[in-house]
Design an enzyme around this catalytic site. Structure first.
Site, mmCIF file in Angstrom:
data_model
loop_
_atom_site.group_PDB
_atom_site.id
_atom_site.type_symbol
_atom_site.label_atom_id
_atom_site.label_comp_id
_atom_site.label_asym_id
_atom_site.label_seq_id
_atom_site.Cartn_x
_atom_site.Cartn_y
_atom_site.Cartn_z
ATOM 1 C CB CYS A 74 -34.844 32.023 -26.699
ATOM 2 S SG CYS A 74 -35.607 33.413 -28.218
ATOM 3 C CE LYS A 116 -22.391 42.022 -20.881
ATOM 4 N NZ LYS A 116 -22.179 41.029 -21.745
ATOM 5 C CD GLU A 157 -38.484 38.747 -25.577
ATOM 6 O OE1 GLU A 157 -39.896 37.696 -25.651
ATOM 7 O OE2 GLU A 157 -39.290 40.238 -25.973
ATOM 8 C CD GLU A 201 -33.922 27.910 -22.238
ATOM 9 O OE1 GLU A 201 -33.335 28.803 -21.352
ATOM 10 O OE2 GLU A 201 -34.265 28.413 -23.481
#
Ligand code: NDP
Length: 492
Positions: free
Chosen positions: A294, A185, A260, A395
């Site tokens: 990331c 997906k 992750e 973040e």
């Protein structure tokens, strides 16, 4: 090289799902739009899956696993992976443009990341042929005790929008090489290259059902994949809060997961460091993919003796970043991926202002009419950040970095570890012993010393703390996609 026309790269009509070796629309006939972040305009229509499509995709993957794929040899699988690399190489220009138009990453960079990715397939295809079990010297000499490394079955792969093709392939290769089948997906925001990946998979000759691709919202399509009883394992890349929700759902059936997740990585610069090289890493991390990476170092933790000299270097470098339309081969930094991401970054600039972190935009884009329609943002430095501030803890995922001073080595370690994340980190110093002490002290999964962080196919990659669980890439990724069966074999 000239910019190709949209019609020479995009498919006519709706981008389909791939289920059981067949490109098809969603069962309910629904579609959604995906856009071009540098113009804000619609780029293409994509078929939207529902629970029925997810079920069909998972059953196709299960059937392919049982009837064919689990019985293939590692060598046969490697051969097909190499054919896939060839099929991707043949369409590499198309893939590069799709990523450029859908993600907003400059064309020179999408071309370069494709090259790296193809080399990565070669590595996985090679190393996976050496994977096997072990024999064990146990007390009973009439028993041969050995282990087999077996695939799980169907693995669900759920992807974010920032590096769609690279991240999909870095997950998919070890999954397939280990003998599992897959349902992918892609992100709703950037699904286009995954459709062409599906076409390359068919062209390479993978049996129907080995790889299936569904599109649509995470809350429905992604969740249906996670909850499906025939999916044995989930490999997820995305935000930490989504990762936690997936982890909780997977626990219901003790599904294996690789997660992750997010990061807020430190770049620690000591006073003996090569400041130009360290500033080069900061520059790369603020500009590459517009900071939507990331592993980007977004906390610049700098010794107080050199912080002014370091900041001066950043000012010069950031002022020179060539921000522009991603089609232009001169462009180094394109737009953010969506208006939502643009708003998020602006919101954090305001938060930084309220926290008195002194946000400083390093370029003025107001006189650039060609950038007005897209989601462009100037690189921004929070020049007076402290570790406890939100802009130094959360973040943001954009071209923003927080500058934090430190006094001594112990202070540097404390600040670098002062995060719920532990994805990546970089240390710059000329003192080898200190560099080694830092490697041991930092609670971080991916470290680099006097070099930028790079996630490559041939080394393990994964986060500590709330940045994730398990490893992707390298030999470890193939091993994680197998389960160990222990066998006592009697010779009596
Ligand atoms: P999200 O967590 O929002 O989404 C990631 C994927 O999960 C998307 O495909 C999304 O679908 C899907 N999803 C959302 N909810 C569910 C659910 N309940 N069940 C199953 N799937 C779901 O992340 P973003 O796409 O916004 O990506 C940015 C994030 O990814 C950042 O936090 C970044 O740090 C992280 N990331 C981590 C990397 C790493 O290696 N550690 C690498 C790259 C990014 P959809 O959005 O289509 O609705």
């Amino acid at each position: 090289m000239q910019t190709p026309s949209l019609s020479s790269i995009l498919r006519p009509g709706t981008y389909p799902l791939l289920i059981d070796g067949e490109e098809r629309p969603g069962a309910a006939g629904r579609r959604f739009e995906v856009g071009n972040p540098s113009t804000g305009r619609t780029l293409a229509q994509v078929a939207e899956a529902d629970a029925q499509d997810v079920d069909a995709a998972v059953r196709a993957a299960q059937h392919a696993f049982e009837t064919h794929w689990r019985h293939t040899s590692a060598r046969q699988r490697s051969r097909l992976l190499r054919k896939l690399a060839d099929a991707l190489e043949r369409r590499s220009e198309q893939l590069a443009w799709l990523e450029t138009w859908n993600v907003g990453r400059p064309i020179t960079l999408t071309r370069a990341s494709l090259r790296t990715m193809l080399d990565g397939i070669d590595y996985i295809a090679g190393v996976s042929q050496g994977i096997g079990g072990q024999t064990h010297n146990i007390a009973d000499t009439h028993i041969v005790n050995f282990t087999l490394r077996e695939p799980f079955g169907v693995v669900g792969l759920i992807l974010p929008w920032n590096y769609p093709l690279t991240l999909t392939l870095s997950k998919l290769m070890p999954v397939l090489a280990a003998g599992n089948t897959a349902v992918i997906k892609a992100s709703e925001v950037t699904p286009l290259s995954s459709v062409e990946l599906g076409a390359a998979i068919l062209e390479a000759g993978f049996p129907p059902g080995v790889v299936n691709i569904v599109h649509g919202p995470g809350a429905s399509v992604g969740q249906a994949l996670v909850d499906h009883p025939l999916v044995e394992r989930i490999s997820f890349t995305g935000g930490t809060s989504t990762g936690k929700a997936i982890y909780r759902s997977a626990a219901e059936r003790i599904k294996r997961v690789t997660l992750e997740l997010g990061g807020k990585s430190p770049l620690v610069v000591f006073d003996d460091a090569d400041l130009d090289a360290a500033a080069g890493v900061a520059l790369q991390d603020v500009s590459r993919n517009t900071g939507q990476i990331c592993i980007a170092c977004t906390r610049l933790v700098v010794h107080e003796r050199v912080i002014d000299a370091f900041t001066e270097r950043l000012r010069v470098l950031y002022g020179r970043i060539r921000i522009g339309l991603p089609e232009d081969p001169q462009t180094e930094m394109g737009p953010l991926v969506s208006s939502a991401q643009h708003e998020r970054v602006q919101r954090y600039v305001e938060i930084g202002r309220d926290e008195q972190a002194d946000p400083q935009a390093m370029q003025d884009l107001s006189g650039r009419p060609e950038l007005r329609e897209g989601f462009f943002a100037a690189p921004t430095l929070f020049a007076k950040a402290r570790s406890e501030m939100r802009v130094a803890q959360e973040e943001i995922f954009g071209p923003v970095q927080a500058l934090i001073p430190f006094r001594d080595e112990a202070d540097a370690v404390r600040i670098a570890n002062d995060s719920r994340y532990g994805l990546a980190g970089v240390v710059y110093t000329r003192d080898g012993a200190r560099a080694m002490r830092m490697c041991k002290a930092l609670q971080i999964g991916n470290l680099a010393v006097n070099d930028p962080i790079k996630a490559t196919a041939d080394a393990p990659f994964g986060g500590f703390k709330e940045s994730g669980l398990g490893k992707e890439r390298g030999l470890d990724a193939i091993l994680e996609n197998t389960q160990v069966k222990n066998v006592r074999f009697s010779m009596r």
